[in-house]
Design a protein around this motif. Structure first.
Motif, PDB file in Angstrom:
ATOM      1  N   GLN A 161      -2.048   9.608   5.221  1.00 41.96           N
ATOM      2  CA  GLN A 161      -2.277   8.166   5.089  1.00 41.96           C
ATOM      3  C   GLN A 161      -0.953   7.404   5.074  1.00 41.96           C
ATOM      4  O   GLN A 161      -0.838   6.328   5.680  1.00 41.96           O
ATOM      5  CB  GLN A 161      -3.062   7.869   3.807  1.00 41.96           C
ATOM      6  CG  GLN A 161      -3.517   6.420   3.705  1.00 41.96           C
ATOM      7  CD  GLN A 161      -4.355   6.161   2.454  1.00 41.96           C
ATOM      8  OE1 GLN A 161      -4.602   7.077   1.664  1.00 41.96           O
ATOM      9  NE2 GLN A 161      -4.784   4.929   2.279  1.00 41.96           N
ATOM     10  N   ILE A 162       0.067   7.979   4.416  1.00 44.56           N
ATOM     11  CA  ILE A 162       1.382   7.343   4.382  1.00 44.56           C
ATOM     12  C   ILE A 162       1.967   7.256   5.788  1.00 44.56           C
ATOM     13  O   ILE A 162       2.499   6.220   6.198  1.00 44.56           O
ATOM     14  CB  ILE A 162       2.330   8.119   3.437  1.00 44.56           C
ATOM     15  CG1 ILE A 162       1.905   7.903   1.978  1.00 44.56           C
ATOM     16  CG2 ILE A 162       3.773   7.671   3.645  1.00 44.56           C
ATOM     17  CD1 ILE A 162       2.673   8.739   0.984  1.00 44.56           C
ATOM     18  N   GLU A 205      -0.895  14.753  -1.189  1.00 43.08           N
ATOM     19  CA  GLU A 205      -2.250  14.618  -0.662  1.00 43.08           C
ATOM     20  C   GLU A 205      -2.393  13.370   0.213  1.00 43.08           C
ATOM     21  O   GLU A 205      -3.323  13.265   1.000  1.00 43.08           O
ATOM     22  CB  GLU A 205      -3.255  14.544  -1.817  1.00 43.08           C
ATOM     23  CG  GLU A 205      -3.284  15.808  -2.675  1.00 43.08           C
ATOM     24  CD  GLU A 205      -4.273  15.685  -3.821  1.00 43.08           C
ATOM     25  OE1 GLU A 205      -5.009  14.663  -3.846  1.00 43.08           O
ATOM     26  OE2 GLU A 205      -4.314  16.583  -4.681  1.00 43.08           O
ATOM     27  N   ASN A 206      -1.468  12.422   0.058  1.00 41.31           N
ATOM     28  CA  ASN A 206      -1.548  11.167   0.802  1.00 41.31           C
ATOM     29  C   ASN A 206      -0.612  11.142   2.006  1.00 41.31           C
ATOM     30  O   ASN A 206      -0.376  10.080   2.585  1.00 41.31           O
ATOM     31  CB  ASN A 206      -1.198   9.996  -0.131  1.00 41.31           C
ATOM     32  CG  ASN A 206      -2.148   9.891  -1.311  1.00 41.31           C
ATOM     33  OD1 ASN A 206      -3.343  10.092  -1.156  1.00 41.31           O
ATOM     34  ND2 ASN A 206      -1.606   9.583  -2.478  1.00 41.31           N
ATOM     35  N   THR A 207      -0.062  12.312   2.387  1.00 41.81           N
ATOM     36  CA  THR A 207       0.938  12.357   3.450  1.00 41.81           C
ATOM     37  C   THR A 207       0.426  11.744   4.743  1.00 41.81           C
ATOM     38  O   THR A 207       1.110  10.931   5.386  1.00 41.81           O
ATOM     39  CB  THR A 207       1.383  13.806   3.706  1.00 41.81           C
ATOM     40  OG1 THR A 207       1.904  14.353   2.485  1.00 41.81           O
ATOM     41  CG2 THR A 207       2.449  13.854   4.790  1.00 41.81           C
ATOM     42  N   LEU A 219       0.996   4.257  -2.831  1.00 44.72           N
ATOM     43  CA  LEU A 219       0.749   5.660  -2.491  1.00 44.72           C
ATOM     44  C   LEU A 219       1.935   6.542  -2.863  1.00 44.72           C
ATOM     45  O   LEU A 219       1.772   7.663  -3.352  1.00 44.72           O
ATOM     46  CB  LEU A 219       0.441   5.791  -0.998  1.00 44.72           C
ATOM     47  CG  LEU A 219      -0.908   5.245  -0.527  1.00 44.72           C
ATOM     48  CD1 LEU A 219      -1.010   5.291   0.990  1.00 44.72           C
ATOM     49  CD2 LEU A 219      -2.061   6.043  -1.151  1.00 44.72           C
ATOM     50  N   GLU A 242       1.301  12.446  -4.222  1.00 43.92           N
ATOM     51  CA  GLU A 242       1.827  11.918  -2.967  1.00 43.92           C
ATOM     52  C   GLU A 242       1.595  12.879  -1.810  1.00 43.92           C
ATOM     53  O   GLU A 242       1.326  12.451  -0.688  1.00 43.92           O
ATOM     54  CB  GLU A 242       3.324  11.637  -3.107  1.00 43.92           C
ATOM     55  CG  GLU A 242       3.932  11.032  -1.846  1.00 43.92           C
ATOM     56  CD  GLU A 242       5.414  10.745  -2.001  1.00 43.92           C
ATOM     57  OE1 GLU A 242       6.065  10.552  -0.964  1.00 43.92           O
ATOM     58  OE2 GLU A 242       5.908  10.736  -3.143  1.00 43.92           O
ATOM     59  N   GLN A 287       0.831  -1.206   0.000  1.00 43.37           N
ATOM     60  CA  GLN A 287       0.000   0.000   0.000  1.00 43.37           C
ATOM     61  C   GLN A 287       0.863   1.252   0.000  1.00 43.37           C
ATOM     62  O   GLN A 287       0.562   2.231  -0.704  1.00 43.37           O
ATOM     63  CB  GLN A 287      -0.923  -0.008   1.224  1.00 43.37           C
ATOM     64  CG  GLN A 287      -2.019  -1.054   1.169  1.00 43.37           C
ATOM     65  CD  GLN A 287      -2.832  -1.113   2.465  1.00 43.37           C
ATOM     66  OE1 GLN A 287      -2.383  -0.670   3.523  1.00 43.37           O
ATOM     67  NE2 GLN A 287      -4.038  -1.653   2.383  1.00 43.37           N
ATOM     68  N   ASN A 344       2.100   7.345  -6.456  1.00 43.92           N
ATOM     69  CA  ASN A 344       0.991   8.171  -6.921  1.00 43.92           C
ATOM     70  C   ASN A 344       1.461   9.597  -7.160  1.00 43.92           C
ATOM     71  O   ASN A 344       2.250  10.154  -6.394  1.00 43.92           O
ATOM     72  CB  ASN A 344      -0.138   8.148  -5.884  1.00 43.92           C
ATOM     73  CG  ASN A 344      -1.439   8.706  -6.444  1.00 43.92           C
ATOM     74  OD1 ASN A 344      -1.513   9.876  -6.793  1.00 43.92           O
ATOM     75  ND2 ASN A 344      -2.445   7.857  -6.518  1.00 43.92           N
TER      76      ASN A 344
END
Length: 689
Positions: free
Chosen positions: A367-368, A363-365, A355, A361, A351, A358
């Motif tokens: 979630q990461i 925007e996914n900080t 991410l 990236e 996952q 992507n």
């Protein structure tokens, strides 16, 4: 003995089962019917079970104009299940026969395609141009399996193809050809859904033993085999009428033998898996030939695995936190949750890779960061040697793992019990034959068309070396068949193909290239041969058109009578052997497939549910990797008999999307491991996924 059924009644029964391919309901019903039929004849049938990977269609639908229609998948690919990840949506264009000019002017990229069934391999053009999926329309002008076979693909591409008749297409899309003339879509938007997956299925070979009446011959056994399954290009649509000729002949021969007992003992054998490179018969030969020590050790291993899984399941289900100090229990727990922890760490790592690759990236900080923390916590838990001092957060994490870990042990128990069941059935078969020597093994490969019947110890499964000459070995059997046919031809010509002349070789008697059961038994060193209908391509087998209307009833009846005469003569003959036997080249490949998890240095995680597809010559051999990471390929040929190596491919497909999850790491594995030269009767290999 119950009243016998006519050939027509038996044919009606088998075609009523519908598709009899492995994994289908019709296959199970056909096996039950054969078992019951033997019982009604006063015989004592038994089941020999074996595991076989099959593709199962869970659902396949099309949504159009607010209505949903069931679709017929065409499984043209050798290994890819052709499921759909969620759904495919787009405009539908008709491209006729799929020539390049018929694509002109149409926006094919991301579209769905309607193409004539009589289009050769032009589906590949649609795939190359970026279409999402394709529906073949059959106008009824191209009947025969050739039109399916020419579209078959060995490489694991993901391009779903479906099938419908002209009548179905017209009912759904109206006058769609007129839309083609204006380069307009047949439908502005349709939605396709399909769930198709590989599963291991238990199949049954049905056998029954008839004791010989001649005291001097009764301790020899003659085996007569016929397959009862169908090949099927369209799952659920293969009535298999002509394809049932062999099994009907076997059942009618059983009636004859109960009325007129044979001299030698006879084992009648109905096999499944013929459509998967004679899988059921290969498993029977393995069962007869496998070493007793090998079987005992395998049985012990299965029982130990079941016992250990049951103990782990019991311990995990009885945990109550906080735990008291217990070093031995902690060692057991660390081992019990190891695989689940490894799988969870790998899942989170994948996952994170997705991410981070992507484009958004940033925007996914959050979630990461959350996933990084979870992965570290999982790894910390995997390093634990004590579980009585877990923090509240670690307890929660441990308890979150329990359902998956317990489900995994439940699966281990279920799979191992199934494999133990198949092994017990193998032991029962061996016990049935333990006091007998095998005189010869005949397999049936009959159709109701053609120009006669011949005997063959070769076929197209194994490409034998040119220096292998078995003609003299089969001279005694050839003489018996020829003399019996001269007395009892009954309108069916006999081809003296076991002793062919120099003017005509054995392979010229066939219009196709079928695999024969006699190839398997002769490869294993027995006097194995096939009684096959010659001069017929069996062009409807596996198609929707193999129906009773196409049956030549006179040929069916005459052929069956001739085979019954052959069996009687072979059972009473003083000897079937010339003193020489074929060279035994029947080999088994056992392997282990391990998955290299994200962040791990060594591949130790069992790559369960991997579909193994192996090639040797024209043969394709399938196996599933079990919960311990092991797989077995039975009935490949050794290098003394053939020049072909065994080439192994392996893929794990996502159950929901059908996409490839992992494959063999050929660089890591090395050429010698995925391309095997079969030097011995038992070969071993390791695969890194």
């Amino acid at each position: 003995m119950a009243q016998s059924k006519s050939h027509q009644e038996l044919m009606e029964k088998f075609t009523a089962f519908g598709d009899r391919s492995p994994g289908s309901r019709g296959n199970k019903e056909a096996a039950d019917f054969i078992f019951q039929y033997f019982q009604e004849l006063g015989l004592s049938p038994q089941r020999h079970s074996f595991a076989l990977p099959v593709r199962k269609v869970v659902q396949a639908t099309m949504e159009h104009n607010s209505s949903t229609t069931t679709l017929q998948p065409f499984l043209y690919n050798a290994v890819t299940p052709q499921g759909i990840d969620g759904s495919l949506e787009g405009p539908l264009y008709y491209v006729g026969g799929g020539s390049l000019s018929e694509f002109n002017g149409k926006p094919i990229q991301d579209a769905l395609i309607l193409m004539d069934f009589d289009s050769g391999i032009n589906w590949q053009t649609a795939a190359r141009l970026g279409a999402k999926a394709l529906i073949l329309v059959d106008r009824g002008t191209s009947r025969g399996k050739h039109f399916f076979e020419e579209k078959l693909e060995l490489s694991p591409i993901q391009f779903p193809i479906f099938y419908m008749t002209e009548e179905e297409a017209a009912a759904l899309f109206g006058k769609y050809k007129e839309q083609d003339e204006r380069n307009s879509p047949v439908a502005e938007s349709i939605t396709l859904r399909a769930t198709i997956l590989w599963e291991e299925d238990l199949n049954d070979n049905i056998y029954t033993f008839i004791e010989g009446s001649d005291p001097e011959l009764a301790k020899e056994v003659f085996i007569l085999e016929a397959f009862y399954d169908t090949s099927s290009f369209l799952p659920g649509t293969a009535p298999g009428a002509d394809e049932a000729t062999s099994i009907i002949t076997l059942l009618k021969t059983a009636e004859t033998l109960t009325r007129s007992p044979p001299g030698r003992s006879v084992l009648l054998l109905a096999t499944s898996g013929h459509s998967q490179t004679l899988a059921g018969f290969r498993d029977i030969i393995w069962a007869i030939q496998a070493g007793s020590k090998e079987i005992r050790e395998h049985r012990k291993l299965l029982k130990n695995d079941i016992s250990n899984a049951q103990a782990n399941l019991k311990e995990l289900s009885s945990l109550s936190f906080p735990l008291a100090p217990d070093k031995e229990r902690d060692n057991r727990l660390a081992s019990a949750i190891k695989n689940t922890l490894q799988a969870k760490v790998d899942e989170v790592s994948r996952q994170l890779v997705h991410l981070r690759l992507n484009q958004n990236e940033e925007e996914n900080t959050a979630q990461i960061a959350e996933l990084v923390d979870r992965r570290f916590a999982l790894r910390q838990l995997s390093w634990k040697t004590r579980f009585d001092d877990l923090s509240p957060k670690e307890v929660d994490l441990f308890q979150d793992l329990l359902p998956d870990s317990m489900a995994e042990y439940e699966k281990v128990i279920r799979v191992r019990e199934e494999h133990l069941h198949t092994l017990e059935s193998t032991i029962a078969l061996r016990e049935t034959l333990s006091d007998y020597s095998i005189a010869a093994i005949a397999s049936l490969h009959l159709s109701t068309h053609g120009t006669g019947v011949g005997g063959f110890h070769e076929g197209w499964l194994y490409q034998l070396k040119a220096n292998i000459n078995r003609t003299g070995i089969y001279s005694a059997i050839g003489d018996i068949l020829r003399e019996t046919a001269q007395k009892n031809s009954g309108g069916t010509p006999y081809v003296d193909s076991l002793q062919p002349s120099r003017m005509r070789t054995w392979d010229t008697w066939f219009l196709g290239s079928p695999f024969h059961g006699g190839e398997v038994s002769s490869l294993a060193g027995y006097l194995g041969f096939t009684l096959a209908t010659v001069g017929d391509s069996r062009h409807l087998w596996g198609t929707p058109w193999d129906r009773q209307a196409e049956i030549n009833w006179t040929n069916l009846i005459n052929q069956q009578k001739l085979v019954s005469h052959f069996v009687s003569a072979l059972s009473h003959a003083d000897t079937l052997s010339t003193g020489k036997m074929p060279r035994n080249g029947f080999s088994t490949v056992t392997g282990r497939a391990n998955l290299l998890l994200q962040g791990e240095l060594f591949a130790e995680y069992p790559a369960q549910n991997t579909t193994i597809m192996a090639f040797q010559g024209k043969g394709r051999f399938y196996a599933m990797v079990d919960t311990s990471g092991n797989f077995t390929l039975k009935g490949v040929a050794d290098r003394k008999n053939v020049v072909d190596k065994v080439i192994i491919e392996g893929y794990r497909f996502d159950r929901e999307s059908g996409e490839v999850v992992w494959a063999i790491d050929k660089k890591e594995t090395g050429k010698d491991n995925y391309r095997l030269k079969i030097r011995r009767a038992n070969m071993k290999t390791d695969l890194t996924m």
